[in-house]
Design an enzyme around this catalytic site. Structure first.
Site, short mmCIF file in Angstrom:
data_model
loop_
_atom_site.label_atom_id
_atom_site.label_comp_id
_atom_site.label_asym_id
_atom_site.label_seq_id
_atom_site.Cartn_x
_atom_site.Cartn_y
_atom_site.Cartn_z
N ARG A 258 0.86 -1.19 0.00
CA ARG A 258 0.00 0.00 0.00
C ARG A 258 0.90 1.23 0.00
NH1 ARG A 258 -2.50 1.41 5.30
NH2 ARG A 258 -0.92 3.04 5.18
N HIS B 167 -3.26 5.21 4.25
CA HIS B 167 -4.52 4.47 4.32
C HIS B 167 -5.63 5.29 3.67
CE1 HIS B 167 -8.07 2.45 5.83
NE2 HIS B 167 -8.44 3.56 6.43
N TYR C 34 4.34 5.99 11.21
CA TYR C 34 4.53 4.56 11.49
C TYR C 34 5.43 3.81 10.51
CZ TYR C 34 0.44 4.37 8.33
OH TYR C 34 -0.42 4.53 7.30
#
Lengths: 325, 403
Positions: free
Chosen positions: B287, B291, B300
């Site tokens: 990804r 998100h 993160y």
């Protein structure tokens, strides 16, 4: 005292509880190193380690089932459900397990060490699935305490009390106010008692009652009403279950009028329960029908969010209807 | 009295006794990842021959190219405050487009939320995408859901629901209905490796297997569920290995390799429809995007990690293949990208000026008909808005028009 927003206040309450309870665990989706999607658990993993602050797999029923077991074992379990809209996969664990653990075992076992934190509520362009206020489902389940802070100060004190409570608590955090609500908050520990409503503003003509973010709507409406010469008494219920009938009925006996407002849909909402109880307690003192100002009986829409919400203007109109009845 | 079908084996287990007390190793099954195309756009030596014809290849490439540009522009529009939210497919375009291309139009799609490329492949227009993102009155979903929650009955694409994994058992049920009807069709169900942790994953896969529903469970293992890496999501060998536990066939495929995805899903579809059986397909990709527009991956993961995977671009790999096949002209490709950018911008300008849905849509579709209590709530709301028109600008003026 320090200036804190609601997220910082919540974070502070969690940090203090984790210092006091060497086994207390904070867990849920993304709460670990990242500190949660709203950052409410920011820095906790760094401070207390991965065994006590951790990401879980993406499974709400698992988070709550795990939490029930952990709390039953005696650990202070502080799971987070990322949005209250996503609490429903855990509904069985909460309604049939959390709420009944003590009762069904004859108090051999309990999960009083459980505090479920979850952001709820609308006004953030969240549409159907990032806006709901599902308290009524849980208020219908005996055995759960439901707590709603309205600002940063209340959030820290109520969360600290929830963490000390020997009954399971669902702590509903008004995400609309996470960063918007900033105030003076003590850096040390303090608690605000559960089950006790607070009279936020004294008044004589009408009682306005809400919980969580909705209290702000009452305050705005009361300000409008004061220009019409109407004196509003504003009450923040703070704990929806079990709720403080005494404080509310004393106020309604004094004012003779009540407007209850909630974000959730009208039908079957907790405002209806309050109206039923207050007409029972205060029937001969009521000057007008109890008004409920709520969301519509529809799912929470995106494009029509403004129209859907139980805003201050709708509360103001209800105040006038009640006064002019 | 009902007869036990298999009295020898009431437990429905394999009969394979042993006198040796030994664990079955947790890594006993390691599922291979199927590949065809290398990063230079050439088939690996000894790779399976591609069955993708020129016309399909062009349609796939054009879809991926469109989605890449569309996603970029829409994220920019979100940053400018023109739409409230957005989610990109970045890095997974091949997995989504290649899988959709391997289906027939009559096959049903239950997507998670990052599969706009499948919908584009089916023929959802730029304008239709745009209207949904602007929640205006031309949105099929009547402006009720957040951006990217597309749906189209005509294109057999079930409307997106934000809760994770809820579509997985629904896909099994839909596929079962297709089987009963004799449609010779299947249902594909997309979800991420994070959603595969939800209870609905277990429910859906087990029911599809037990009830022989022709369902293609397409797990997009992209490494992250918001901030949570796959290593904190499960201990087993990805998602594909779980199929064995349900008595279901499985494939794992390189999700950056569109030829491989296409062949895998084609094979799975053929098997599912011919045999009325589900298949679990796991696509391995990364990804690359956040998100969603509400997320910031710098909290993160390292930039270097992202850059490593950015180099492994599914569109670039396929572009090289297309050029080598002589199915794509470089100059035309560049011109097409510019045209898409311009088209997206003008569609955006049109869609943002289209009115919000009429106020009455706030009470329609809750039930088939609007019940009395909602008619009453609607009337009260209308009167309230007329009293405070400046507070509800999106709907007030339109009520006055029809008053």
């Amino acid at each position: 005292m320090a200036k804190m927003n609601m997220l910082q206040a919540i974070n502070s309450a969690l940090a203090i509880a984790m210092e006091e309870n060497e086994n207390a665990c904070v867990f849920g989706e993304d709460v670990g190193a990242f500190g949660g999607v709203f950052r409410a658990t920011s820095g906790l993993q760094e401070k207390f380690g991965k065994d006590r602050v951790f990401n879980t797999p993406l499974v709400e029923q698992g988070i709550l089932g795990f939490a029930n077991g952990l709390a039953a074992q005696g650990t202070l379990a502080i799971p987070e459900i990322q949005f209250a809209d996503y609490i429903f996969p855990a509904f069985d664990q909460i309604v049939n397990e959390t709420a009944k653990f003590r009762f069904r075992s004859g108090n051999e076992f309990n999960v009083g060490n459980l505090v479920i934190r979850t952001p709820y509520g609308g006004g953030i362009h969240g549409g159907l699935y990032h806006s709901q206020s599902p308290e009524a489902y849980f208020a219908h389940t005996p055995g759960l305490k439901l707590v709603f802070p309205r600002n940063a100060y209340q959030a820290k004190g109520l969360l600290a009390a929830s963490l000390e409570s020997n009954d399971p608590v669902i702590f509903f955090e008004p995400k609309r106010l996470y960063r918007a609500s900033v105030g003076d908050v003590p850096e040390g520990k303090y608690t605000i008692p559960l089950g006790k409503a607070e009279i936020v503003q004294q008044g004589t003509d009408i009682t306005l009652l809400a919980w969580g973010a909705q209290v702000e709507m009452l305050e705005k409406a009361a300000e409008m009403a004061s220009k019409d010469g109407i004196s509003c008494e504003i009450i923040d219920l703070r704990t929806v279950a079990p709720w403080d009938v005494e404080t509310v009925s004393q106020s309604v006996i004094k004012t003779g009028r009540l407007v209850v407002s909630q974000e959730a849909p009208l039908t079957g909402g907790f405002a209806s329960e309050i109206a039923a109880t207050i007409q029972d307690e205060c029937f001969l003192h009521l000057e007008s029908p109890i008004e409920r100002v709520c969301g519509l009986d529809t799912p929470y829409p995106l494009a029509h969010e403004k129209e859907y919400m139980a805003d201050h203007l709708k509360v103001y109109e209800a105040i006038k209807r009640s006064i002019n009845y | 009295m009902a007869k036990l079908l298999n009295v020898d084996n009431p437990n429905n287990t394999s009969k394979n006794d042993t006198l040796n007390l030994e664990f079955v190793d947790e890594h006993a099954l390691a599922i291979p990842t199927f590949k065809m195309l290398d990063d230079n756009g050439e088939l690996y030596k000894d790779a399976q021959a591609s069955s993708m014809d020129k016309e399909t290849a062009i349609r796939i490439y054009e879809t991926m190219r469109f989605i890449r540009v569309f996603d970029e522009r829409m994220l920019a529009a979100q940053r400018q405050g023109r739409v409230s939210f957005y989610m990109q497919c970045l890095g997974e375009e091949a997995a989504v487009t290649g899988s959709a291309a391997a289906l027939e139009d009559k096959d049903m799609i239950f997507a998670q939320y990052r599969e706009q490329a499948a919908l584009a492949y089916r023929g959802f227009t730029l304008e239709q995408f745009m209207h949904q993102n602007f929640s205006n009155e031309k949105d099929f979903g009547k402006g009720r859901q957040m951006p990217i929650h597309y749906g189209s009955k005509g294109l057999n694409y079930s409307t997106i629901s934000s809760p994770l994994g809820t579509q997985i058992p629904q896909a099994a049920g839909y596929a079962y209905g297709q089987k009963l009807k004799g449609d010779k069709a299947c249902t594909i169900c997309y979800f991420g490796e994070g959603a595969a942790s939800e209870g609905d994953f277990h429910a859906g896969l087990n029911m599809a297997a037990v009830h022989s529903a022709p369902t293609l469970f397409f797990a997009r293992n992209n490494g992250y569920a918001i901030s949570t890496p796959a290593s904190e999501q499960f201990k087993g060998d990805g998602i594909a290995v779980r199929a064995v536990g349900y008595g279901m066939k499985a494939l794992r495929v390189d999700g950056v390799d569109v030829l491989a995805v296409y062949e895998a899903v084609k094979k799975a579809r053929e098997f599912a429809v011919e045999n009325n059986a589900p298949v679990l397909i796991e696509s391995i990709a990364y990804r690359l995007a956040a998100h969603s527009s509400s997320d910031d991956p710098t909290g993160y993961r390292e930039k270097e990690e992202e850059e490593t995977f950015r180099a492994n671009c599914p569109i670039e790999r396929f572009r090289r293949y297309m050029l080598k096949q002589g199915w794509l002209d470089e100059a035309e490709d560049e011109a097409a990208k510019e045209k898409i950018k311009a088209d997206v911008l003008s569609a955006l300008k049109v869609a943002e000026k289209v009115a919000k849905p009429a106020l009455e849509e706030i009470v329609t579709d809750v039930y088939e008909d609007v019940p009395l209590h909602l008619q009453k709530q609607y009337e009260q709301l209308k009167q309230h808005i007329l009293k405070y028109p400046e507070a509800y600008p999106a709907t007030a003026s339109r009520i006055e028009e029809t008053k």
